[in-house]
Design an enzyme around this catalytic site. Structure first.
Site, PDB file in Angstrom:
ATOM      1  N   ARG A 103       0.836  -1.196   0.000  1.00 46.97           N
ATOM      2  CA  ARG A 103       0.000   0.000   0.000  1.00 46.97           C
ATOM      3  C   ARG A 103       0.864   1.237   0.000  1.00 46.97           C
ATOM      4  O   ARG A 103       1.762   1.376   0.827  1.00 46.97           O
ATOM      5  CB  ARG A 103      -0.924  -0.003   1.230  1.00 46.97           C
ATOM      6  CG  ARG A 103      -1.915   1.149   1.242  1.00 46.97           C
ATOM      7  CD  ARG A 103      -2.854   1.066   2.425  1.00 46.97           C
ATOM      8  NE  ARG A 103      -2.206   1.378   3.697  1.00 46.97           N
ATOM      9  CZ  ARG A 103      -2.858   1.600   4.826  1.00 46.97           C
ATOM     10  NH1 ARG A 103      -4.169   1.517   4.847  1.00 46.97           N
ATOM     11  NH2 ARG A 103      -2.201   1.883   5.932  1.00 46.97           N
ATOM     12  N   THR A 107      -1.093   7.644  -1.009  1.00 44.04           N
ATOM     13  CA  THR A 107      -2.370   7.530  -1.726  1.00 44.04           C
ATOM     14  C   THR A 107      -3.264   6.452  -1.136  1.00 44.04           C
ATOM     15  O   THR A 107      -4.468   6.425  -1.410  1.00 44.04           O
ATOM     16  CB  THR A 107      -2.119   7.186  -3.201  1.00 44.04           C
ATOM     17  OG1 THR A 107      -1.547   5.869  -3.302  1.00 44.04           O
ATOM     18  CG2 THR A 107      -1.174   8.193  -3.838  1.00 44.04           C
ATOM     19  N   ASP A 201       0.726  -2.178  12.829  1.00 45.64           N
ATOM     20  CA  ASP A 201       1.120  -2.761  11.547  1.00 45.64           C
ATOM     21  C   ASP A 201       1.406  -4.249  11.754  1.00 45.64           C
ATOM     22  O   ASP A 201       2.371  -4.630  12.418  1.00 45.64           O
ATOM     23  CB  ASP A 201       2.372  -2.058  11.011  1.00 45.64           C
ATOM     24  CG  ASP A 201       2.723  -2.514   9.607  1.00 45.64           C
ATOM     25  OD1 ASP A 201       3.018  -3.722   9.434  1.00 45.64           O
ATOM     26  OD2 ASP A 201       2.729  -1.678   8.692  1.00 45.64           O
ATOM     27  N   ASP A 204       4.917  -5.516  10.611  1.00 52.67           N
ATOM     28  CA  ASP A 204       6.008  -5.107  11.494  1.00 52.67           C
ATOM     29  C   ASP A 204       5.988  -5.905  12.794  1.00 52.67           C
ATOM     30  O   ASP A 204       7.041  -6.292  13.324  1.00 52.67           O
ATOM     31  CB  ASP A 204       5.902  -3.618  11.805  1.00 52.67           C
ATOM     32  CG  ASP A 204       6.289  -2.751  10.619  1.00 52.67           C
ATOM     33  OD1 ASP A 204       6.798  -3.291   9.618  1.00 52.67           O
ATOM     34  OD2 ASP A 204       6.073  -1.524  10.691  1.00 52.67           O
TER      35      ASP A 204
END
Length: 210
Positions: A103, A107, A201, A204
């Site tokens: 991703r 944007t 995340d 992560d």
């Protein structure tokens, strides 16, 4: 599109530990695998089977086995890899493909950077694995990728979803044969496209920030 939220106390308990910022990566990885097995049980309710004759130690009988063509499991790299082992444990006869999507953090649009999938997915049941359904962009793109190759029945399994992402996927895939299985639907997305309260995340926390 069918949506199923797996409301189970074991799932809620494991999600609570998973969300905790103090949960270290080894425990986080183990919990994702355990959660995936629980969610896969819900996600495979519609897996195709065919009748088979067997003989027990007592008598002949009839049963079922996973039908051909075998189901295809598709984790979305990289975070989806953390879910793969839990799924394969439940469905060991399935084949595994890979789809790499990232991703753009400005944007929030997905891009595909790698794929390892059959060219023809006609009549294949596909199970897409992605921990977080946030904006819905990556999951929508992955499912559309499989449908364009001929897949006729796609189930996405996610640990968490945001209402905005779920609505976006449903709008984009309206009328398609798609099922989404979730561990929970959270409150919202923040301004950066992260699920709130979420768990951060997932990639992560599974593998570090490399």
């Amino acid at each position: 599109m069918r949506v199923h939220v797996a409301d189970h106390p074991l799932i809620t308990h494991k999600l609570t530990v998973l969300r905790d910022v103090n949960t270290p990566s080894p425990i986080f990885r183990a919990l994702v695998e355990e959660l995936m097995t629980l969610l896969a049980y819900e996600g495979t309710r519609g897996v195709r089977v065919e009748p088979v004759d067997i003989v027990t130690p007592v008598s002949p009988t009839k049963g079922v086995r996973i039908a051909d063509p075998k189901p295809l499991i598709v984790p979305i790299l990289r975070a989806g890899l953390g879910m793969l082992e839990g799924m394969v444990k439940l469905l060991p006869s399935a084949e595994v493909g890979f789809l790499g999507m990232a991703r753009d953090e400005e944007t929030l649009e997905p891009t595909t950077y790698a794929e390892r999938l059959p060219d023809d997915l006609s009549d294949r049941q596909c199970f897409v694995l992605d921990p977080m359904l946030a904006t819905g962009g990556s999951l929508t793109a992955a499912i559309e990728f499989l449908l364009k190759r001929g897949a006729t029945d796609v189930t996405a399994i996610c640990i968490l979803a945001a209402p905005e992402g779920l609505a976006a996927v449903e709008k984009a895939l309206h009328g398609r044969e798609v099922t989404v299985v979730l561990g929970a639907v959270d409150e919202r997305l923040d301004e950066h496209g992260f699920i709130v309260p979420g768990l951060g995340d997932a990639g992560d926390r599974l593998y570090g920030t490399v």
